[in-house]
Design an enzyme around this catalytic site. Structure first.
Site, mmCIF file in Angstrom:
data_model
loop_
_atom_site.group_PDB
_atom_site.id
_atom_site.type_symbol
_atom_site.label_atom_id
_atom_site.label_comp_id
_atom_site.label_asym_id
_atom_site.label_seq_id
_atom_site.Cartn_x
_atom_site.Cartn_y
_atom_site.Cartn_z
ATOM 1 N N ASP A 257 -50.615 -72.206 -85.729
ATOM 2 C CA ASP A 257 -50.296 -72.345 -84.440
ATOM 3 C C ASP A 257 -50.911 -73.962 -84.120
ATOM 4 O O ASP A 257 -52.293 -74.018 -83.695
ATOM 5 C CB ASP A 257 -50.850 -71.601 -83.442
ATOM 6 C CG ASP A 257 -50.548 -71.731 -81.889
ATOM 7 O OD1 ASP A 257 -49.776 -73.038 -81.674
ATOM 8 O OD2 ASP A 257 -51.254 -71.184 -81.175
ATOM 9 N N ASN B 124 -50.157 -76.141 -81.609
ATOM 10 C CA ASN B 124 -50.108 -76.611 -79.995
ATOM 11 C C ASN B 124 -50.899 -75.340 -79.233
ATOM 12 O O ASN B 124 -50.766 -75.722 -78.005
ATOM 13 C CB ASN B 124 -48.839 -76.850 -79.702
ATOM 14 C CG ASN B 124 -47.942 -75.519 -79.506
ATOM 15 O OD1 ASN B 124 -48.183 -74.681 -79.766
ATOM 16 N ND2 ASN B 124 -46.637 -75.826 -78.990
ATOM 17 N N ASP C 161 -50.318 -72.262 -78.352
ATOM 18 C CA ASP C 161 -49.413 -71.536 -77.629
ATOM 19 C C ASP C 161 -49.106 -70.003 -78.170
ATOM 20 O O ASP C 161 -48.336 -69.085 -77.640
ATOM 21 C CB ASP C 161 -48.001 -71.997 -77.336
ATOM 22 C CG ASP C 161 -46.961 -72.126 -78.499
ATOM 23 O OD1 ASP C 161 -47.572 -71.825 -79.703
ATOM 24 O OD2 ASP C 161 -46.042 -72.365 -78.380
ATOM 25 N N ASP D 104 -46.177 -73.107 -85.610
ATOM 26 C CA ASP D 104 -45.185 -74.373 -85.581
ATOM 27 C C ASP D 104 -45.248 -75.184 -86.514
ATOM 28 O O ASP D 104 -46.361 -75.163 -87.631
ATOM 29 C CB ASP D 104 -45.480 -74.915 -84.128
ATOM 30 C CG ASP D 104 -46.865 -75.305 -84.033
ATOM 31 O OD1 ASP D 104 -47.569 -75.627 -84.842
ATOM 32 O OD2 ASP D 104 -47.485 -75.003 -82.682
ATOM 33 N N ASP E 209 -34.316 -70.800 -94.925
ATOM 34 C CA ASP E 209 -33.734 -69.570 -94.898
ATOM 35 C C ASP E 209 -32.234 -69.824 -94.553
ATOM 36 O O ASP E 209 -32.178 -70.342 -93.440
ATOM 37 C CB ASP E 209 -34.455 -68.470 -94.016
ATOM 38 C CG ASP E 209 -34.453 -67.291 -94.616
ATOM 39 O OD1 ASP E 209 -33.237 -66.793 -94.817
ATOM 40 O OD2 ASP E 209 -35.443 -66.278 -94.601
ATOM 41 N N ASP F 34 -30.224 -64.914 -96.883
ATOM 42 C CA ASP F 34 -30.229 -63.743 -96.368
ATOM 43 C C ASP F 34 -29.227 -62.515 -96.500
ATOM 44 O O ASP F 34 -27.955 -63.142 -96.489
ATOM 45 C CB ASP F 34 -30.615 -63.762 -94.920
ATOM 46 C CG ASP F 34 -31.163 -62.555 -94.075
ATOM 47 O OD1 ASP F 34 -32.203 -62.159 -94.354
ATOM 48 O OD2 ASP F 34 -30.355 -62.403 -93.352
ATOM 49 N N GLU G 159 -31.650 -62.929 -101.400
ATOM 50 C CA GLU G 159 -32.234 -61.477 -100.939
ATOM 51 C C GLU G 159 -31.586 -60.394 -101.588
ATOM 52 O O GLU G 159 -30.842 -59.667 -100.647
ATOM 53 C CB GLU G 159 -32.244 -61.781 -99.487
ATOM 54 C CG GLU G 159 -33.249 -60.575 -99.100
ATOM 55 C CD GLU G 159 -32.830 -59.858 -97.853
ATOM 56 O OE1 GLU G 159 -31.687 -60.152 -97.110
ATOM 57 O OE2 GLU G 159 -33.440 -58.994 -97.321
ATOM 58 N N HIS H 180 -42.030 -60.451 -95.561
ATOM 59 C CA HIS H 180 -42.154 -59.992 -94.159
ATOM 60 C C HIS H 180 -41.565 -58.922 -93.799
ATOM 61 O O HIS H 180 -41.508 -58.535 -92.632
ATOM 62 C CB HIS H 180 -41.483 -61.341 -93.565
ATOM 63 C CG HIS H 180 -39.898 -61.302 -93.507
ATOM 64 N ND1 HIS H 180 -39.557 -61.820 -95.019
ATOM 65 C CD2 HIS H 180 -39.077 -61.093 -92.778
ATOM 66 C CE1 HIS H 180 -38.107 -61.930 -94.867
ATOM 67 N NE2 HIS H 180 -37.805 -61.412 -93.437
ATOM 68 N N ASP H 181 -40.629 -58.315 -94.733
ATOM 69 C CA ASP H 181 -40.079 -57.020 -94.529
ATOM 70 C C ASP H 181 -40.582 -55.783 -95.111
ATOM 71 O O ASP H 181 -40.652 -54.771 -94.603
ATOM 72 C CB ASP H 181 -38.590 -56.879 -94.881
ATOM 73 C CG ASP H 181 -37.650 -58.119 -94.450
ATOM 74 O OD1 ASP H 181 -37.909 -58.169 -93.279
ATOM 75 O OD2 ASP H 181 -36.806 -58.454 -95.065
HETATM 76 C C1 NOJ Z 1 -33.116 -59.675 -94.219
HETATM 77 C C2 NOJ Z 1 -34.449 -60.305 -93.540
HETATM 78 O O1 NOJ Z 1 -35.417 -60.607 -94.584
HETATM 79 C C3 NOJ Z 1 -34.761 -59.458 -92.288
HETATM 80 O O2 NOJ Z 1 -35.943 -59.706 -91.757
HETATM 81 C C4 NOJ Z 1 -33.783 -59.393 -91.411
HETATM 82 O O3 NOJ Z 1 -34.008 -58.560 -90.346
HETATM 83 C C5 NOJ Z 1 -32.181 -58.971 -92.192
HETATM 84 N N1 NOJ Z 1 -32.093 -59.659 -93.046
HETATM 85 C C6 NOJ Z 1 -31.306 -59.645 -91.075
HETATM 86 O O4 NOJ Z 1 -31.207 -60.846 -91.153
#
Ligand code: NOJ
Length: 555
Positions: free
Chosen positions: A22, A24, A26, A30, A99, A200, A280, A335-336
């Site tokens: 981060d 700035n 907040d 960024d 992405d 994605d 993905e 991140h999933d």
């Molecule tokens: C896959 C992404 O990695 C995920 O985070 C997202 O929620 C779904 N696709 C929908 O875009």
């Protein structure tokens, strides 16, 4: 090594921009923050970054609901900041992937606002509209994030289709104008110097023509109930759930036409000969005949409860055989999915297991993708207040669980576990307030994990040769300097239940995944190239006893 493309020898690192740095103050990551940390990434030894979406977004799906493909969300900075990031990364020989979210836009994208305004709007056909059937939606399909896949829109009294949240309407990729507009956005960032895309949700781009009902005997709510029951009793239900999920969504996934479309995307990207496309998906068909994606993730490697030697061997033998000439690509978290250290940890040897996992990822054949924070051993954080959820998937699980009669505490716990906030918390740069991600007093967009005060942070690890961070640096340096580890063939050795053993070229890798000492035979005396327990350069004889969780790379 010279005949490999850059993306075959590179180590990639996923930045989750809102949680990385981060600049700035907040509470939200960024570009200026990211620029400040490029030296850190260079020092770590990575070659390329993939950024999760940085585009303007109302954030119903944490940026995966894009409202403008060719701009920067002001919370992440300005276009100038973004371009400076690309330039500064390149100056450090770090390539940049963005992405590309192609299945859907945000419902706030001007294209959808226009499309929903009237049945005769020029953009009406850019999305998937339907008048409905027998006074209801066109079929019984679900959204993968919960609830029906069709939302009735009052303005024009028709339904639109969304595989994900209702705020993520699916684009109609059959429409050539959609293709042209989306390919323009692909070119936009390539023209600004990026080196490719992670693409994605490609599997969900097309739907079955005729929109037939799915024939699963289960309702989505029953799938959730099964999952809840399994969690409560500590059973693994991944297989049943994924089988039933596939059946329920079979008309909404990997439908005909998708490979032709991916070839079209590839030909656009090939206008930029250096650029790479990463899908993905784990479906190797998306390599096409070498004319679709360069890389497709080996998700089956990471989608297990326990990282066992048998699992790794089976995964590698099947994957490498199936891939043929295509290049492998491995990852253990993103991140999933939950974080490596939490998912594969056993509660008492988490750090040691995470270290072996890191060694596995960086010595297997194929391009490794790291996820920001794994290099300091970050762990999942289960947010215990539903009011702090930022992932609407958690919110849906929370509400549905309450409807199913669970109490507040259990509903919150399960929702936090099922959702993805847990692995998206701010990166831990130091032991002080807000883990040094944001200044003292700022409210970070998700809470920081309290273990930043106990050494799980960059500042405490950076100069400590025994730290996890130093371990990652050593692994990446060893990989970089070894043509065997980058390019050598993979040959599996042995069938030990607790030890993964293989050769890459002539280099030996032995990983003890157990808390027990394990004798392993060597075909010849060797020299330690990298070791968790042995000094580099020392000779080893043909009989080796691997210490608990020992990593040994020998030449
Ligand atoms: C896959 C992404 O990695 C995920 O985070 C997202 O929620 C779904 N696709 C929908 O875009």
């Amino acid at each position: 090594m010279t005949d490999l493309a850059w993306w075959q020898s590179a180590v990639f690192y996923q930045i989750y921009p809102r949680s990385f740095a981060d600049g700035n103050g907040d509470g939200f990551g960024d570009f200026p923050g990211m620029i400040d940390r490029l030296d850190y990434l260079q020092d770590l030894g990575i070659d390329a970054v993939w950024l999760s979406p940085h585009y303007p977004s109302p954030d119903v799906d944490c940026g995966y609901d894009v409202a403008d493909y060719t701009a920067v969300d002001p919370r992440h900075g300005t276009m100038d900041d973004c371009l400076r990031f690309i330039e500064e990364a390149h100056r450090r020989k770090i390539r940049v992937l963005f992405d590309f979210v192609m299945n859907h836009t945000s419902d706030q994208h001007p294209w959808f606002r226009s499309s929903r305004s009237s049945p005769t709007d020029p953009k009406r056909d850019w999305y998937v509209w339907h008048p409905g059937k027998n006074g209801g939606p066109p079929n019984n399909w679900y959204s993968t994030f919960g609830g029906p896949a069709w939302t009735f829109d009052e303005t024009t009294r028709e339904y639109y289709y969304h595989f994900f949240f209702a705020a993520q309407p699916d684009l109609n990729w059959h429409n050539p104008e959609v293709r042209a507009a989306m390919w323009d956005s692909v070119r936009f960032w390539l023209d600004h110097g990026i080196d490719g895309y992670r693409v994605d949700a490609i599997g969900t781009v097309f739907e079955e023509p005729g929109l037939p009902d799915h024939d699963s005997p289960l309702a989505q709510r029953e799938l959730l109930e099964m999952w809840i029951e399994a969690r409560r009793s500590g059973r693994e239900v991944n297989e049943i759930l994924s089988r039933e999920w596939k059946r329920m969504f079979r008309h909404q996934h990997d439908r005909p036409g998708i490979h032709d479309l991916m070839k079209e995307l590839r030909s656009v990207v090939d206008e930029y000969p250096h650029a790479v496309l990463v899908a993905e998906t784990d479906d190797i068909d998306y390599h096409g005949e070498g004319d679709e994606f360069h890389l497709v993730f080996n998700f089956p490697l990471m989608n297990v409860g326990d990282l066992t030697a048998d699992h790794v061997r089976r995964n590698q033998s099947q994957r490498l055989a199936d891939l043929g000439d295509a290049w492998p690509c491995n990852t253990l978290n993103n991140h999933d999915a939950g974080r490596v250290r939490t998912r594969f940890g056993d509660g008492s040897n988490d750090e040691a297991i995470a270290r072996v996992a890191a060694a596995l990822l960086t010595t297997l054949k194929g391009t490794p993708f790291l996820y920001n924070g794994e290099e300091i051993g970050m762990e999942d954080l289960l947010v215990d207040d539903a009011g702090l959820f930022r992932d609407n998937l958690s919110t849906w699980v929370y509400r549905s669980s309450l409807d199913l009669g669970l109490d507040e505490t259990e509903a919150t716990r399960l929702a936090a576990f099922r959702g993805r906030d847990k692995c998206r918390t701010p990166l831990q740069w130091g032991p002080g307030p807000n883990a040094g991600f944001s200044p003292k007093g700022a409210t970070t967009w998700l809470p920081v994990h309290p273990n930043h005060r106990e050494g799980v942070n960059v500042a405490d690890q950076v100069d400590d040769p025994a730290s996890m961070l130093s371990w990652y640096r050593r692994l990446l340096a060893a990989r970089r300097s070894s043509s065997d580890l980058v390019a050598g063939n993979y040959v599996s050795l042995g069938t030990d239940p607790d030890v993964v053993r293989f050769r890459r070229g002539s280099t030996l890798v032995a990983l003890n995944l157990s808390p027990r000492t394990q004798p392993i035979p060597l075909e010849q005396p060797r020299i330690v190239r990298l070791g968790s327990h042995r000094t580099e350069g020392i000779a080893i004889d043909t009989e080796v006893r691997l210490a608990p969780f020992e990593v040994l790379v020998a030449v």
